[in-house]
Scaffold this motif. Structure first.
Motif, mmCIF file in Angstrom:
data_model
loop_
_atom_site.group_PDB
_atom_site.id
_atom_site.type_symbol
_atom_site.label_atom_id
_atom_site.label_comp_id
_atom_site.label_asym_id
_atom_site.label_seq_id
_atom_site.Cartn_x
_atom_site.Cartn_y
_atom_site.Cartn_z
ATOM 1 N N PRO A 9 0.808 -1.225 0.000
ATOM 2 C CA PRO A 9 0.000 0.000 0.000
ATOM 3 C C PRO A 9 0.842 1.277 0.000
ATOM 4 O O PRO A 9 1.932 1.315 0.556
ATOM 5 C CB PRO A 9 -0.822 -0.115 1.284
ATOM 6 C CG PRO A 9 -0.004 -0.999 2.173
ATOM 7 C CD PRO A 9 0.686 -1.969 1.279
ATOM 8 N N GLN A 11 0.866 5.294 0.932
ATOM 9 C CA GLN A 11 0.234 6.314 1.764
ATOM 10 C C GLN A 11 0.169 7.627 0.997
ATOM 11 O O GLN A 11 1.198 8.211 0.654
ATOM 12 C CB GLN A 11 1.019 6.507 3.060
ATOM 13 C CG GLN A 11 0.421 7.532 4.009
ATOM 14 C CD GLN A 11 -0.934 7.107 4.550
ATOM 15 O OE1 GLN A 11 -1.087 5.993 5.041
ATOM 16 N NE2 GLN A 11 -1.920 7.989 4.451
ATOM 17 N N THR A 16 -4.884 5.779 1.939
ATOM 18 C CA THR A 16 -3.945 4.722 1.576
ATOM 19 C C THR A 16 -4.547 3.932 0.429
ATOM 20 O O THR A 16 -5.729 3.575 0.459
ATOM 21 C CB THR A 16 -3.682 3.784 2.771
ATOM 22 O OG1 THR A 16 -3.101 4.537 3.836
ATOM 23 C CG2 THR A 16 -2.721 2.674 2.378
#
Length: 272
Positions: A9, A11, A16
């Protein structure tokens, strides 16, 4: 053949997300897709291509099975493309993307050579290196190599002779703010963000994000394009040094000119 991969993932400023990539076997890639869900990301990448000519990386095996897609490990060229994209995305988040994607590739390769050589095992950050640059830029720097095994490795090139002694004196007096304002360019090898580190490691590169920077009285900024190339060449030259070789030369192309960086190291300090 198109290879579908995941990066993340990631940010963002207020959220996110994951980044999904479609990369050819030669390393060419389509615009990234930002989605929270693997299936939505993969389906977006399938638009305009034949599913029979697509494969998913093993990390997307679950969604590949649901969509009837093959699963196979991507070739190194594809993994390298993902690493380059991850590095440049991290650069955008750190404010140095203005150097360009081509410089990101140069830094990744040079940082890998530097990291694998581990020069901080032979020299510490108090030992001055003599750096001389000729060609598109002509000047000298006083260099310093720093690092350990837990991140934060790198090098700094100070514009003034004797800067390392000034730095140590300022730090010893608790004047860290003044020490950070000494004119210099440098590169640190960071252990974040995780998505970039994972992509770099999967491509056989150093598990570190190279971050070029410039310091001075006005604070931290981005080096110029020529200064960035000086850092690339210095990383490569230092990587060629060892206990028996204290001088190395590295060349890079700056515009229409060739630039050479010669590094002369101090006497190594062998550590137990």
């Amino acid at each position: 053949m198109y290879h579908l991969l995941k990066l993340g993932p990631v940010q963002l400023s207020q959220d996110t997300t994951n980044v999904y990539l479609r990369v050819t076997s030669a390393g060419d890639f389509a615009p990234p897709v930002f989605e929270h869900d693997d299936e939505a990301g993969v389906q977006a990448l399938l638009e305009g291509v034949e599913p029979s000519g697509v494969s998913c990386e093993p990390g997307l095996a679950e969604v590949a099975e649901r969509l009837g897609l093959r699963v196979e490990s991507p070739p190194l060229e594809v993994l390298s493309a993902r690493a380059a994209i991850g590095t440049f995305m991290a650069w955008e988040q750190r404010g140095v993307a203005g150097l360009g994607a081509d410089k990101a590739l140069l830094f990744v390769q040079a940082a890998t050579e530097f990291y694998e050589a581990r020069p901080w095992k032979h020299w510490d950050d108090s030992q001055p290196f003599h750096i001389s640059v000729s060609g598109a830029l002509t000047r000298t720097y006083e260099g310093s190599v720093f690092g350990g095994e837990d991140g934060g490795e790198g090098l700094a090139l100070y514009e003034q002779a004797g800067a390392l002694k000034v730095l140590m004196d300022l730090q010893g007096s608790g004047k860290d703010a003044a020490a950070s304002q000494l004119p210099a360019i440098g590169v640190t090898l960071d252990t974040r963000p995780e998505y970039a580190i994972q992509a770099l490691a999967a491509a056989g590169r150093a598990p570190r994000l190279p971050l070029p920077l410039k310091t001075g009285p006005s604070g931290v900024s981005m080096p110029s394009l020529v200064e960035a190339l000086v850092l690339v060449a210095t990383l490569r030259a230092v990587a060629r040094l060892d206990l028996t070789r204290r001088e190395a030369l590295s060349t890079v192309v700056a515009g229409q000119e060739q630039m050479s960086v010669r590094v002369l190291a101090p006497q190594p300090r062998v550590r137990n």
